[in-house]
Design an enzyme around this catalytic site. Structure first.
Site, mmCIF file in Angstrom:
data_model
loop_
_atom_site.group_PDB
_atom_site.id
_atom_site.type_symbol
_atom_site.label_atom_id
_atom_site.label_comp_id
_atom_site.label_asym_id
_atom_site.label_seq_id
_atom_site.Cartn_x
_atom_site.Cartn_y
_atom_site.Cartn_z
ATOM 1 C CG HIS A 146 -60.971 67.232 14.290
ATOM 2 N ND1 HIS A 146 -59.701 67.758 14.365
ATOM 3 C CD2 HIS A 146 -61.454 67.230 15.565
ATOM 4 C CE1 HIS A 146 -59.421 68.058 15.623
ATOM 5 N NE2 HIS A 146 -60.473 67.742 16.373
ATOM 6 C CE LYS B 51 -57.016 64.508 15.182
ATOM 7 N NZ LYS B 51 -57.409 65.080 13.873
ATOM 8 C CG HIS C 226 -55.885 64.598 18.591
ATOM 9 N ND1 HIS C 226 -55.295 65.703 18.026
ATOM 10 C CD2 HIS C 226 -57.166 64.979 18.900
ATOM 11 C CE1 HIS C 226 -56.158 66.690 17.994
ATOM 12 N NE2 HIS C 226 -57.299 66.276 18.514
ATOM 13 C CG PHE D 6 -61.612 70.604 23.508
ATOM 14 C CD1 PHE D 6 -62.612 69.834 22.935
ATOM 15 C CD2 PHE D 6 -60.838 70.021 24.501
ATOM 16 C CE1 PHE D 6 -62.855 68.534 23.351
ATOM 17 C CE2 PHE D 6 -61.062 68.720 24.930
ATOM 18 C CZ PHE D 6 -62.073 67.973 24.352
#
Length: 449
Positions: free
Chosen positions: A341, A373, A378, A437
């Protein structure tokens, strides 16, 4: 029955006692045990179907198709640069992974542009590349058994931004009749189903930064279970507009200069935009038509931290990583590469590294883990889809995409993060992580085809 037999007489089958199994029967028993849980003739021993990836397409800051994107990843090229849109000078954050010189008129007619927000445009362009590569034509029964699952976090953010200006800044009292159909999160999914006549299950997933991984995982489960023969899946995002970046500024997690995942000098994430779309197909169907199988999807796991709306949890991430391997019947020491991630924030990177270390134990020291990323930014809801390209490149081409911008080791990220330069390595199995999130986690497992 019990009379003594002459030497050389054979005992009838009905009177034979259980004993050691020999010869071919023994070998057959051993083979049957070996095959337990393995894949036979395009299906798993539990009856679930195998899932092939037979097409992929993309547009992002690194390129407008898969070949140019993978070339940029091999070269460790950065697609992040100064943002170019209205009122950018009012922003504190002025960099991003933007698709440069985008002109919708090159790909769509005027009637389509009225209906397509930029995130829909990106989706359709990526899907065209994926479907073309797959060679599929969705006619007859296949159209009935094919669908779409896409991920996006914000949907038509550009349309929101433009029409808020129209009403609040310019003082106009009317907006275009198609504003709602243009901005709704399922717009890209709906237009994609219409473009190809896909009449099967079709919907959109919105789980912030994990949207694409959730979408692809659900598409995988649909094909694996037999609910669909083919699913177009992936995700897209187009949040690089004044309102989109201004909202993210408020979180104070954005970098003003670069995305440097896992580096001790990292200072935040950088937004990107674009789309990635894949063709997930029933393995038997793909083999029967002679398709080029790019990789096999073998496992998926999702979970919730149920802890904090923005802070990640190592426990939740570890559970999801382990769950994906269990679903794939994959041992930790089989995994050669993880597309992380890796957002470049202080909290995310150290939490993810802790989760990987716990999930893999001693094998964590031999794993390669990188964050692309650092190159394309992102893409929020679309990020997992673009990152899956790096996973397929690792399996198919033996090239591991690097984490660029890496300057200084961080003791809390003490893994092999493939710093700054791509690496040639043979890997048989990979994972792709997404931790969003809201504590929503999704991990996908792939194997070499």
């Amino acid at each position: 029955m019990n009379a003594k037999r002459a030497k050389g007489d054979k005992t009838p089958k009905s009177e034979r006692k259980p004993g050691k199994v020999k010869g071919k029967v023994k070998n057959a028993t051993k083979l049957a045990r070996t095959m337990l849980g393995r894949v036979i003739m395009g299906r798993h021993a539990n009856g679930m179907r195998r899932v092939a990836i037979t097409g992929m397409g993309t547009i992002n800051a690194l390129g407008r198709d898969v070949p140019s994107t993978l070339e940029a990843m091999r070269e460790g090229r950065c697609g992040i640069g100064p943002l170019e849109f209205r009122d950018v000078e009012r922003l504190a954050i002025r960099i991003g992974g933007q698709v440069r010189d985008w002109e919708a008129e090159t790909y769509f007619n005027r009637q389509q542009i009225v209906l397509y927000d930029k995130f829909t445009q990106f989706t359709l362009l990526a899907a065209r590349e994926a479907v073309t590569q797959s060679g599929l034509v969705f006619e007859g029964e296949l159209g009935l058994r094919a669908g779409v699952v896409l991920g996006t976090a914000a949907g038509g953010m550009t349309t929101w931004d433009e029409n808020y200006r129209t009403v609040y800044e310019e003082g106009k009292n009317r907006v275009h009749p198609f504003v709602v159909p243009k901005l709704m999160n399922n717009a890209a999914c709906s237009h994609l189903s219409m473009e190809y006549g896909l009449l099967g299950p079709s919907f959109t997933v919105a789980t912030a930064c994990a949207s694409s991984n959730h979408a692809m995982g659900l598409a995988f489960n649909m094909v694996r279970s037999g609910a669909a023969t083919v699913m177009l899946t992936g995700g897209s995002e187009a949040m690089l507009c004044f309102g989109g970046v201004k909202a993210w500024e408020g979180l104070r997690v954005m970098s003003k200069d670069a995305c440097r995942p896992f580096s001790a000098t990292r200072n935040g994430m950088v937004q990107g935009e674009g789309a990635g779309v894949f063709v997930f197909e029933d393995w038997e169907h793909a083999v029967a038509r002679g398709a080029d199988i790019l990789a096999e999807v073998v496992g998926f796991s999702m979970s919730a931290d149920a802890q904090d709306i923005v802070m990640p949890s190592a426990i939740g991430a570890e559970r999801t990583i382990t769950g994906a391997m269990l679903d794939a019947h994959m041992r930790p020491d089989e995994v050669g590469y993880i597309n992380a991630h890796g957002t470049g924030t202080a909290a995310n990177d150290k939490t993810e590294c802790a989760a990987v270390a716990h999930a893999f134990g001693h094998h964590a020291d031999r794993l390669m883990i990188s964050s692309t990323k650092s190159m394309h930014g992102h893409l929020i809801g679309g990020t997992g889809a673009v990152e899956l390209l790096a996973c397929i490149m690792a399996l198919r081409d033996g090239v591991i995409a690097p984490t660029i911008g890496y300057e200084e080791p961080d003791p809390e990220c003490a893994l092999d993060v493939v710093p700054n330069e791509a690496r040639e390595a043979r890997v048989e199995a990979v994972l792709s992580n997404a931790f969003a999130f809201g504590g929503l986690n999704a991990v996908i497992a792939l194997r070499k085809a």
